[in-house]
Design a protein around this motif. Structure first.
Motif, PDB file in Angstrom:
ATOM      1  N   ASP A  58       0.811  -1.239   0.000  1.00 40.94           N
ATOM      2  CA  ASP A  58       0.000   0.000   0.000  1.00 40.94           C
ATOM      3  C   ASP A  58       0.838   1.280   0.000  1.00 40.94           C
ATOM      4  OD1 ASP A  58       1.024  -0.285   2.566  1.00 40.94           O
ATOM      5  OD2 ASP A  58      -0.829   0.339   3.565  1.00 40.94           O
ATOM      6  N   ARG A  59       2.019   1.233  -0.646  1.00 44.91           N
ATOM      7  CA  ARG A  59       2.926   2.387  -0.616  1.00 44.91           C
ATOM      8  C   ARG A  59       2.260   3.664  -1.123  1.00 44.91           C
ATOM      9  NH1 ARG A  59       6.814  -0.176  -2.555  1.00 44.91           N
ATOM     10  NH2 ARG A  59       7.812  -0.724  -0.580  1.00 44.91           N
ATOM     11  N   GLU A  60       1.497   3.534  -2.186  1.00 45.84           N
ATOM     12  CA  GLU A  60       0.834   4.710  -2.768  1.00 45.84           C
ATOM     13  C   GLU A  60      -0.145   5.351  -1.783  1.00 45.84           C
ATOM     14  OE1 GLU A  60      -1.129   5.478  -7.102  1.00 45.84           O
ATOM     15  OE2 GLU A  60       0.447   3.968  -6.927  1.00 45.84           O
ATOM     16  N   GLN A  61      -0.904   4.502  -1.087  1.00 44.18           N
ATOM     17  CA  GLN A  61      -1.876   4.999  -0.096  1.00 44.18           C
ATOM     18  C   GLN A  61      -1.151   5.656   1.093  1.00 44.18           C
ATOM     19  OE1 GLN A  61      -2.030   1.929  -1.467  1.00 44.18           O
ATOM     20  NE2 GLN A  61      -3.851   2.166  -2.746  1.00 44.18           N
ATOM     21  N   VAL A  62       0.005   5.099   1.459  1.00 46.13           N
ATOM     22  CA  VAL A  62       0.808   5.659   2.551  1.00 46.13           C
ATOM     23  C   VAL A  62       1.252   7.082   2.188  1.00 46.13           C
ATOM     24  CG1 VAL A  62       3.062   5.462   3.708  1.00 46.13           C
ATOM     25  CG2 VAL A  62       1.564   3.465   3.529  1.00 46.13           C
TER      26      VAL A  62
END
Length: 253
Positions: free
Chosen positions: A16-20
């Motif tokens: 979930d890097r993008e959401q982080v």
């Protein structure tokens, strides 16, 4: 706000890097600095920086916990990266005697070598120290020629140690530990020189209260800033302005 120390390239963020990043931006954290740790972390770190070039900036260094008997070869590889990419700092480097003292001499050699790179390249250093503050300060004093600058990241020690660090021209990175009840930081933070304070998370580790024990992330930088504001009796906005200015000057961003 600037999260000056975040390992968001780590596998803990693969799902979930993008959401982080989106959550960080939503909380007003617009810059995230990525410290390298070893040879394996270089590729994911640079890939993360390339994916989020407006937010993420990389540094290059060898973390003391990854120092072993092959140190000279490893340092040669790390040093070569400075000729291939524009890094904002030498880090994370330092001495860690908490887990294992087997390679203490090699850790010290790696630390001094990387301090010398920082002088040569005119870059700040990001220092990791655990059960080694005296050794670290001693080596730093020997190498400090007036050009060394940087931060002791994840600071959680005494006011006396904070002042000794500041006297050498170094900043303090305050993160989740600053919010822990039994850390003693509630007695230290009110007396720190705010000209030497910057914010960090060290995510995925050391999530601040009330998220202690969970995965940490850059959005939680604000929880650290709120705790500092509360302990010093100043506004959140003032903490944000001071720490961001300090980080921008230190890392030349």
């Amino acid at each position: 706000m600037i999260d000056t120390h975040a390992h968001i390239y780590a596998s803990e963020f693969d799902e979930d890097r993008e959401q982080v990043i989106e959550r960080a931006l939503a909380q007003g954290i617009d810059t995230i600095l990525l410290p390298n740790i070893d040879l394996e972390s270089i590729e994911p770190m640079l890939a993360t920086e390339a994916q989020f070039p407006d937010v993420c900036r990389s540094m290059m260094g060898l973390h003391p916990c990854y120092v072993d008997g092959n140190i000279e070869e490893t340092l040669k590889t790390i040093r070569a990266w400075f000729d291939k990419h524009n890094f904002i700092a030498v880090g994370e480097i330092g001495i860690d005697l908490y887990w294992d003292k087997t390679f203490k001499a090699e850790q010290e050699m790696a630390f001094v070598t990387q301090l010398q790179w920082a002088k040569e390249l005119d870059l700040p250093v990001v220092i990791h120290t655990r059960d080694s503050i005296e050794e670290t300060l001693e080596l730093l004093k020997q190498e400090q020629d007036g050009s060394l600058r940087g931060v002791f990241h994840c600071f959680g020690s005494s006011l006396e140690e904070a002042q000794a660090i500041n006297a050498l021209g170094f900043h303090l990175g305050l993160g989740g530990v600053s919010t822990f009840k039994n850390s003693g930081m509630d007695k230290v933070i009110p007396h720190l020189d705010m000209n030497y304070v910057i914010l960090e998370t060290d995510c995925p580790y050391l999530a601040p209260t009330p998220n202690r024990g969970k995965r940490n992330e850059p959005a939680y930088t604000e929880l650290v800033a709120k705790r500092i504001a509360e302990l010093r009796g100043i506004s959140l906005e003032e903490v944000e302005n001071i720490t961001s200015t300090n980080a921008k000057v230190l890392f030349n961003i």
